[in-house]
Design an enzyme around this catalytic site. Structure first.
Site, PDB file in Angstrom:
ATOM      1  CG  HIS A  78     -11.719  -6.601   2.833  1.00 57.21           C
ATOM      2  ND1 HIS A  78     -10.926  -6.513   3.958  1.00 57.21           N
ATOM      3  CD2 HIS A  78     -10.873  -6.546   1.770  1.00 57.21           C
ATOM      4  CE1 HIS A  78      -9.661  -6.415   3.578  1.00 57.21           C
ATOM      5  NE2 HIS A  78      -9.603  -6.417   2.257  1.00 57.21           N
ATOM      6  CG  ASP A 265      -8.137  -6.568  -2.120  1.00 58.08           C
ATOM      7  OD1 ASP A 265      -9.024  -6.570  -1.243  1.00 58.08           O
ATOM      8  OD2 ASP A 265      -6.927  -6.417  -1.859  1.00 58.08           O
ATOM      9  CG  HIS A 288      -7.116  -1.526  -3.474  1.00 58.34           C
ATOM     10  ND1 HIS A 288      -8.217  -2.351  -3.483  1.00 58.34           N
ATOM     11  CD2 HIS A 288      -6.443  -1.824  -2.332  1.00 58.34           C
ATOM     12  CE1 HIS A 288      -8.205  -3.118  -2.411  1.00 58.34           C
ATOM     13  NE2 HIS A 288      -7.135  -2.818  -1.696  1.00 58.34           N
TER      14      HIS A 288
END
Length: 325
Positions: A78, A265, A288
């Protein structure tokens, strides 16, 4: 010609870590030209520094973890998204714990602080990653997720997510330019399904999770007793287990807030490429894991000296396919 930028002044934030629950202080400092993003663990002897680059990512299960010489820092995405979207090239980040604070689960407080202190134009020209003819594509064969970088004169992202959930099926989000990030994406919060929380807590994770720093989706009923126990563990008010829906304290900011957060993200994980990108990103079911595979593939295409065999993820999540087409 575009020149590199850094912060005009340092700024600090503090808050609890999502997984450790620790009260963590983080400070963002100006840095010289060609410095990139570096993270310094000021709580450890010698204050070790980790280069925030894709090949230093060692885990992606519930956030992005960067490591060097047995020193780890997690949940960096973030903050990285905020730096990248605000076009900061160089920054030294001091943190006094093993993860960045989760704050409200988004990037907005980082972005607000960057805008508050301002940026400083430096004397060295910015170098971009720009592919002219071939696209870069990464596929995770285990999940079917894919990421593609298509040649373009600017940076944009088109993202599609899909879940087997009554409340979160297919959602889309598109960012046409980085300038849209502060207003349209920075405030989008991370999200979690109630069915995931129990296993996370049992694995000693999300000690700092609560109904103020995440979108919580309750889409499959569980026993009232177990539902109450989870509420107690999260420090939340007990609710009726028969009522499904979104159960966080703050309602959705956008109908597609989860999709916007997944795009957030992507920006944060691609910041670890180490340069600003010119190209269009098309993401299908991003996360991710695939984001990092993609960032590494871009670095390998641009910097051939980056060797894949030396940068395997600890989760063995690189069972994917890279291609130039």
């Amino acid at each position: 010609m575009v020149y590199q930028r850094t912060l005009k002044n340092s700024f600090s934030l503090q808050g609890k870590g999502l997984h450790t629950g620790l009260n963590i202080h983080i400070t963002f400092n100006p840095a010289p030209e060609n410095f990139g993003y570096k993270i310094r663990r000021v709580d450890m002897p010698g204050k070790p520094i980790i280069n925030a680059l894709a090949e230093n990512v060692t885990a992606t299960q519930r956030g992005t973890v960067v490591s060097a010489n047995n020193v780890n820092v997690s949940t960096v995405e973030h903050a990285m998204a905020a730096l990248y979207a605000c076009e900061i090239d160089n920054c030294l980040i001091d943190v006094d714990g093993p993860e960045f604070p989760i704050l409200d689960g988004s990037s907005i407080l980082y972005v607000s602080k960057i805008k508050e202190v301002g940026t400083e134009i430096q004397n060295t020209a910015r170098e971009y990653i720009s592919i002219k003819r071939k696209k870069i594509k990464v596929v995770d064969k285990a999940t079917g997720s894919s990421m593609i970088l298509i040649p373009d004169d600017s940076f944009s992202i088109e993202s599609h997510i899909s879940f087997n959930s009554t409340f979160l099926k297919r959602q889309d989000a598109t960012m046409h330019d980085l300038s849209e990030f502060p207003k349209d994406f920075a405030s989008a919060r991370t999200f979690v399904f109630v069915k995931e929380i129990e296993s996370l807590l049992n694995n000693d994770l999300v000690k700092g999770g609560d109904l103020d720093n995440a979108i919580v989706i309750y889409d499959k009923p569980i026993e009232q007793e177990k539902f109450d126990l989870l509420a107690d563990m999260l420090g939340a008010k007990r609710k009726d287990s028969t009522k499904l829906g979104y159960i966080m304290n703050k309602p959705l900011l956008y109908p597609n807030e989860p999709a916007r957060h997944k795009l957030l993200d992507i920006v944060g994980d691609l910041a670890l490429v180490g340069r600003f990108i010119k190209g269009k990103v098309i993401a299908n079911c991003p996360g991710h894991k695939i984001n990092n595979m993609f960032a590494r593939a871009i670095r390998e295409a641009v910097f051939p000296s980056v060797q894949e065999e030396s940068i395997i993820l600890t989760e063995n999540s690189h069972a994917g396919l890279y291609s130039l087409a």
